[in-house]
Design a protein around this motif. Sequence first.
Motif, mmCIF file in Angstrom:
data_model
loop_
_atom_site.group_PDB
_atom_site.id
_atom_site.type_symbol
_atom_site.label_atom_id
_atom_site.label_comp_id
_atom_site.label_asym_id
_atom_site.label_seq_id
_atom_site.Cartn_x
_atom_site.Cartn_y
_atom_site.Cartn_z
ATOM 1 N N LEU A 146 0.663 -1.367 0.061
ATOM 2 C CA LEU A 146 0.156 -0.145 0.092
ATOM 3 C C LEU A 146 0.840 1.294 0.000
ATOM 4 N N GLN A 147 0.861 2.072 -1.027
ATOM 5 C CA GLN A 147 1.553 3.150 -1.263
ATOM 6 C C GLN A 147 0.626 4.578 -0.688
ATOM 7 N N GLY A 148 1.273 5.337 -0.130
ATOM 8 C CA GLY A 148 0.159 6.226 0.431
ATOM 9 C C GLY A 148 1.145 7.623 0.480
ATOM 10 N N ILE A 149 0.459 8.838 0.309
ATOM 11 C CA ILE A 149 0.666 10.216 0.399
ATOM 12 C C ILE A 149 -0.141 10.915 1.270
ATOM 13 N N CYS A 150 0.480 11.321 2.488
ATOM 14 C CA CYS A 150 -0.473 12.203 3.503
ATOM 15 C C CYS A 150 0.084 13.504 3.777
ATOM 16 N N ASP A 151 -0.618 14.179 4.490
ATOM 17 C CA ASP A 151 -0.398 15.427 5.004
ATOM 18 C C ASP A 151 0.013 15.555 6.414
ATOM 19 N N ALA A 152 0.212 16.766 7.122
ATOM 20 C CA ALA A 152 0.506 16.826 8.588
ATOM 21 C C ALA A 152 -0.478 16.142 9.330
ATOM 22 N N ASN A 153 -1.830 16.366 9.108
ATOM 23 C CA ASN A 153 -2.994 15.912 9.928
ATOM 24 C C ASN A 153 -3.310 14.339 9.628
ATOM 25 N N LEU A 154 -2.398 13.438 9.022
ATOM 26 C CA LEU A 154 -2.803 12.216 8.808
ATOM 27 C C LEU A 154 -3.869 11.911 7.797
ATOM 28 N N HIS A 155 -3.866 12.847 7.009
ATOM 29 C CA HIS A 155 -5.200 12.708 5.767
ATOM 30 C C HIS A 155 -4.609 12.127 4.596
ATOM 31 N N PHE A 156 -5.006 11.265 4.032
ATOM 32 C CA PHE A 156 -4.341 10.634 2.662
ATOM 33 C C PHE A 156 -4.838 11.645 1.560
ATOM 34 N N PHE A 157 -3.843 11.740 0.741
ATOM 35 C CA PHE A 157 -3.922 12.581 -0.363
ATOM 36 C C PHE A 157 -4.008 11.600 -1.723
ATOM 37 N N ASP A 158 -3.389 10.456 -1.374
ATOM 38 C CA ASP A 158 -3.412 9.331 -2.530
ATOM 39 C C ASP A 158 -3.102 8.139 -2.025
ATOM 40 N N THR A 184 -2.644 0.485 -4.360
ATOM 41 C CA THR A 184 -2.559 -0.614 -3.989
ATOM 42 C C THR A 184 -2.791 -1.855 -4.792
ATOM 43 N N GLY A 185 -2.382 -2.945 -4.301
ATOM 44 C CA GLY A 185 -2.594 -4.107 -5.352
ATOM 45 C C GLY A 185 -1.511 -4.723 -5.970
ATOM 46 N N ILE A 186 -0.209 -4.046 -5.633
ATOM 47 C CA ILE A 186 0.910 -4.456 -6.233
ATOM 48 C C ILE A 186 1.725 -5.574 -5.332
ATOM 49 N N PRO A 187 2.130 -6.740 -5.797
ATOM 50 C CA PRO A 187 2.794 -7.679 -5.187
ATOM 51 C C PRO A 187 4.061 -7.173 -4.409
ATOM 52 N N ASN A 188 4.187 -7.317 -3.055
ATOM 53 C CA ASN A 188 5.315 -7.026 -2.384
ATOM 54 C C ASN A 188 6.731 -7.364 -2.946
ATOM 55 N N LYS A 189 6.897 -8.015 -3.843
ATOM 56 C CA LYS A 189 8.304 -7.948 -4.396
ATOM 57 C C LYS A 189 8.781 -6.691 -5.129
ATOM 58 N N ILE A 190 7.675 -6.309 -5.484
ATOM 59 C CA ILE A 190 8.307 -4.851 -6.322
ATOM 60 C C ILE A 190 8.792 -3.784 -5.367
ATOM 61 N N ARG A 205 9.816 1.315 -7.899
ATOM 62 C CA ARG A 205 9.107 1.009 -9.028
ATOM 63 C C ARG A 205 7.575 0.989 -8.709
ATOM 64 N N VAL A 206 6.855 0.890 -7.430
ATOM 65 C CA VAL A 206 5.668 1.150 -7.260
ATOM 66 C C VAL A 206 5.106 2.538 -7.592
ATOM 67 N N LEU A 207 5.996 3.502 -7.090
ATOM 68 C CA LEU A 207 5.990 5.099 -7.345
ATOM 69 C C LEU A 207 5.748 5.207 -9.103
ATOM 70 N N LYS A 208 6.558 4.548 -9.934
ATOM 71 C CA LYS A 208 6.439 4.744 -11.337
ATOM 72 C C LYS A 208 5.277 4.056 -11.893
ATOM 73 N N LEU A 209 4.701 3.053 -11.245
ATOM 74 C CA LEU A 209 3.518 2.360 -11.762
ATOM 75 C C LEU A 209 2.173 2.998 -11.365
ATOM 76 N N SER A 210 2.475 3.854 -10.211
ATOM 77 C CA SER A 210 1.024 4.440 -9.765
ATOM 78 C C SER A 210 0.488 5.523 -10.378
ATOM 79 N N PHE A 211 -0.733 6.003 -10.368
ATOM 80 C CA PHE A 211 -1.274 6.985 -11.226
ATOM 81 C C PHE A 211 -0.600 8.326 -10.889
ATOM 82 N N ILE A 212 -0.266 8.354 -9.975
ATOM 83 C CA ILE A 212 0.203 9.944 -9.246
ATOM 84 C C ILE A 212 1.644 9.896 -9.572
ATOM 85 N N GLY A 213 2.437 8.750 -10.168
ATOM 86 C CA GLY A 213 3.970 9.020 -10.146
ATOM 87 C C GLY A 213 4.212 10.018 -11.376
ATOM 88 N N SER A 214 3.588 9.883 -12.482
ATOM 89 C CA SER A 214 3.925 10.938 -13.426
ATOM 90 C C SER A 214 3.317 12.143 -13.411
#
Length: 375
Positions: free
Chosen positions: A210-222, A225-231, A235-244
């Motif tokens: 599970l990749q997450g991006i949060c603010d100082a109040n612990l609120h998720f911006f993005d 998930t679903g990627i196997p843990n071997k990656i 690489r997960v950041l590049k595959l994510s929708f927000i990476g680009s």
Amino acid sequence: MEGIIANEFLNEFMDSSSSSDEEMEAVLVDRCAHPKVKGFIERVVHFYTDLEKAYPLIIFLYFKNNFRISRGSAEYLVETYSSSRFYTDRSYQGGRPQSTAEAHMLSFLCFSANKTTFREVANRFDVSLSNLHSTFNKVFSFLVEDVAPETIKFPMEEEEKEAIAREFEKIVGFPNVLGCIDGTYITARKPKGKIRSTYTNRHDSVSITLQGICDANLHFFDVYTGIPNKIHDSRVLKLSFIGSELQNAWAPKYHFLGDFAYPLRGYLLTPFRDYGNMSETEKKYNLKFWQTHVKIENTFGVLKSRFRQLMRLDFHNVETIVKFIIACCTLHNICIARNYSWKTKFFKASVSTNLRLISGVTVAIKSWWTNNEFK
């Protein structure tokens, strides 16, 4: 074999000319009633209170302790769900009454917040397993398709970005931070049809990233998930929708904080590696970096402690795992967003009113246990 024998018996019974209408109805219509808890929502949940801080000795009556969200957040979800396209209020035409929107949402929250099973939740809310499974699919779809896009999103207005950066700067003075990024393990059973080694992490347990991006109040911006843990996390950041989109949308004024797993970029800052020759400036930078970056670790910790099912998911396919994780992240954001208004409402309650409420709750629970048919 039992099914074949039953079908043969039923066919023989239907072909018999001596069978009466009453006997036919007894075979085709009669249902076996399973003992379940009756009226759990009306007799118990409605008497839960939000007064844990004032009266810690009655924690078993505390709504948030059982469902992991405040009553106000639960009522908001029930109201939104009841008016959505995923819940249809059908007119009663005989048979078993339709489950209410409140029962749908509270059963989902009860399962998500506790290490329990579908069977236990079904018995508690007086529904069948098939009914509960259908309910979960509806609540899944409601949270992921309708609520998540409005709840988990990046700020677009410049005023919102500046406010977020100021909140981060209040921690230790790290300027122009828009969010912290990291990944975490969500332990799960091996998905059906998948190779175990693909989902095995360094601790030799099956898990989803599970990749997450949060603010100082612990609120998720993005969340992604679903990627196997071997990656790897980068690489997960590049595959994510927000990476680009990170570089184009928020650089060069704002930046994000990531750990050693991520590459150093103008929009993504990482700490200095300690090879034994760090300067005092680099040490000071690292100290302030980690004191700010820890917010994403706090966010993951609050998420997993709030929704205990995330400690280990027992779903059989990746799609269901992904939906459940995103649904929990959505509920987490709702709790964070509504937390301050709930605290304000709580502390405005008078002591005399609270005492009357506690007295009424005690009498109601005592009466329920006295009259309950399963005592």
